[in-house]
Design a protein around this motif. Structure first.
Motif, PDB file in Angstrom:
ATOM      1  N   ASP A  97       0.814  -1.219   0.000  1.00 14.96           N
ATOM      2  CA  ASP A  97       0.000   0.000   0.000  1.00 14.96           C
ATOM      3  C   ASP A  97       0.842   1.261   0.000  1.00 14.96           C
ATOM      4  OD1 ASP A  97      -2.374  -1.479   0.036  1.00 14.96           O
ATOM      5  OD2 ASP A  97      -2.358  -1.605   2.225  1.00 14.96           O
ATOM      6  N   GLU A  98       2.051   1.172  -0.522  1.00 19.84           N
ATOM      7  CA  GLU A  98       2.941   2.325  -0.610  1.00 19.84           C
ATOM      8  C   GLU A  98       3.356   2.530  -2.063  1.00 19.84           C
ATOM      9  OE1 GLU A  98       3.742   4.371   1.685  1.00 19.84           O
ATOM     10  OE2 GLU A  98       3.507   3.371   3.625  1.00 19.84           O
ATOM     11  N   TRP A  99       3.374   3.798  -2.506  1.00 18.12           N
ATOM     12  CA  TRP A  99       3.753   4.157  -3.867  1.00 18.12           C
ATOM     13  C   TRP A  99       5.204   4.604  -3.883  1.00 18.12           C
ATOM     14  CZ3 TRP A  99       5.724   8.510  -6.099  1.00 18.12           C
ATOM     15  CH2 TRP A  99       5.620   8.642  -7.485  1.00 18.12           C
ATOM     16  N   GLY A 100       5.977   4.086  -4.847  1.00 14.78           N
ATOM     17  CA  GLY A 100       7.374   4.487  -4.913  1.00 14.78           C
ATOM     18  C   GLY A 100       8.041   4.007  -6.179  1.00 14.78           C
ATOM     19  N   ARG A 101       9.341   4.231  -6.272  1.00 14.55           N
ATOM     20  CA  ARG A 101      10.153   3.841  -7.421  1.00 14.55           C
ATOM     21  C   ARG A 101      11.218   2.832  -6.997  1.00 14.55           C
ATOM     22  NH1 ARG A 101      10.374   6.639 -12.180  1.00 14.55           N
ATOM     23  NH2 ARG A 101       9.007   8.437 -12.397  1.00 14.55           N
ATOM     24  N   ILE A 102      11.573   1.947  -7.909  1.00 10.63           N
ATOM     25  CA  ILE A 102      12.641   0.986  -7.644  1.00 10.63           C
ATOM     26  C   ILE A 102      13.972   1.733  -7.707  1.00 10.63           C
ATOM     27  CG2 ILE A 102      13.758  -1.141  -8.376  1.00 10.63           C
ATOM     28  CD1 ILE A 102      10.960  -1.550  -7.300  1.00 10.63           C
ATOM     29  N   GLU A 103      14.614   1.885  -6.568  1.00  8.34           N
ATOM     30  CA  GLU A 103      15.867   2.623  -6.492  1.00  8.34           C
ATOM     31  C   GLU A 103      17.074   1.700  -6.632  1.00  8.34           C
ATOM     32  OE1 GLU A 103      17.384   6.229  -3.737  1.00  8.34           O
ATOM     33  OE2 GLU A 103      17.031   4.359  -2.653  1.00  8.34           O
ATOM     34  N   GLU A 104      16.980   0.502  -6.083  1.00  7.87           N
ATOM     35  CA  GLU A 104      18.106  -0.430  -6.121  1.00  7.87           C
ATOM     36  C   GLU A 104      17.567  -1.846  -6.206  1.00  7.87           C
ATOM     37  OE1 GLU A 104      22.210  -1.434  -3.601  1.00  7.87           O
ATOM     38  OE2 GLU A 104      20.735  -0.011  -2.823  1.00  7.87           O
TER      39      GLU A 104
END
Length: 342
Positions: free
Chosen positions: A193-200
């Motif tokens: 339930d969290e929005w984000g980007r693949i950083e690593e």
């Protein structure tokens, strides 16, 4: 040794000057400077070192043998360090070019970036394991135990396989994600339930940079065993949606025209998709409007949604204040008044 260090420093300065035009020279300086200093010093000392430098007595020869063995171990470690860093410098050239790719080719570029990042980690791990093996087999005692270790390799392998099952599973899951194109660096995902980007994306864990700059660290196996949303699976373009609840008296056609004029002047809109529709009549007596518009990527989509929401609120408040949300209540007094009027 001093001469070797001076030679490496001279090469570093030349590469540093050449690095202004050539990316390879710049990355070699960034990654290989300290490993090159160590390798140069150790190899130079190895060239001048001899077993008879400490003397001919048994204790002195034993000390010389110990020093020689330590030098051998340091040499293997230094050369391994230099090889790993040189590998990273070579792959950084490709990664730098892929980072600059935009538009429709961005998705394929991010896929290649993910695969290169994982492959070079695997290569570094293999090189380090081989170096550790070479260091161990430099001891005669370890070589003598080699036959016994090979004889019990089946049992030992089974024990290690059972003990390392989660780690091996994560490594295989990481390879599966990278080469199946299910997940890439900089992909926009919704997990837990969290929005984000693949950083690593590593062989064992994935770092998701959330919208509020927090980092969510998950094992790689999570993405092969748990459903998750990938908003940029087939492209970076994202649809932005804004809901507005207003009174029945709202002039939808005028609001739609105003929205289109606003989008044409907004640089975040990619000039492709947009619409304003009445999607529902809510039980509380309000009308639900849905504004949909497309953006080039998820950050632009978020900012565009905020801009459109702010514009619609201001536009309705200034031009059609009678269309602001109102809840109608019927009381016995108003009902009597309605009857009398009839």
């Amino acid at each position: 040794m001093i001469g070797a260090i001076i030679l490496v420093e001279a090469v570093r300065r030349v590469l540093n000057r050449i690095g202004r035009k050539f990316a390879l020279a710049r990355h070699l300086v960034e990654h290989c400077t300290w490993p090159a200093f160590v390798v140069a010093a150790v190899l130079a000392f190895n060239l001048v070192f001899g077993p008879d430098m400490f003397g001919d007595s048994p204790s002195e020869r034993a000390l010389a043998s110990t020093v020689e063995r330590v030098l051998g171990l340091i040499s293997i470690a230094a050369v391994t360090w230099l090889i790993v860093q040189a590998t990273y410098a070579l792959t950084d050239i490709v990664l730098d070019r892929l980072v600059q790719v935009e538009g429709e080719r961005n998705r394929r570029a991010r896929r290649i970036m993910t695969q290169i990042a994982l492959v070079r980690r695997i290569a570094a791990a293999i090189i380090i394991v081989l170096a550790v093996g070479a260091m161990l087999f430099s001891f005669p005692q370890v070589r003598a135990l080699g036959a016994g270790l090979l004889a019990s390799a089946g049992i030992a392998g089974a024990i290690v396989g059972i003990a390392a099952q989660p780690t091996i599973g994560n490594v295989l899951a990481g390879l599966q994600l990278a080469f199946s194109d299910a997940l890439r660096l900089d992909d926009v995902v919704v997990v837990e339930d969290e929005w984000g980007r693949i950083e690593e994306l590593t062989l064992t864990y994935v770092v998701v940079r959330l919208w509020d700059e927090r980092r969510l660290v998950l094992p790689v196996s999570y993405f092969t065993q748990t459903p998750f949303e990938n908003w940029t699976r087939h492209g970076s373009r994202v649809l932005a949606v804004v809901f507005l609840r207003v009174d029945w008296s709202v002039p939808v056609k005028k609001l739609r025209e105003a929205l289109y004029e606003f989008l044409q002047d907004n640089p975040l809109w990619d000039q492709k998709d947009w619409t304003l529709q009445v999607t529902d009549v809510l039980p509380n007596g309000l009308v639900e409007l849905r504004a949909l518009m497309s953006a080039a990527d998820s950050p632009s989509s978020w900012d565009l949604k905020c801009d459109v929401r702010e514009f619609l609120v201001d536009y309705v408040r200034v031009n059609f204040p009678e269309s602001l949300p109102r809840f109608r209540v019927e009381t016995p007094e108003t009902r009597v008044g309605m009857v009398l009027e009839k």
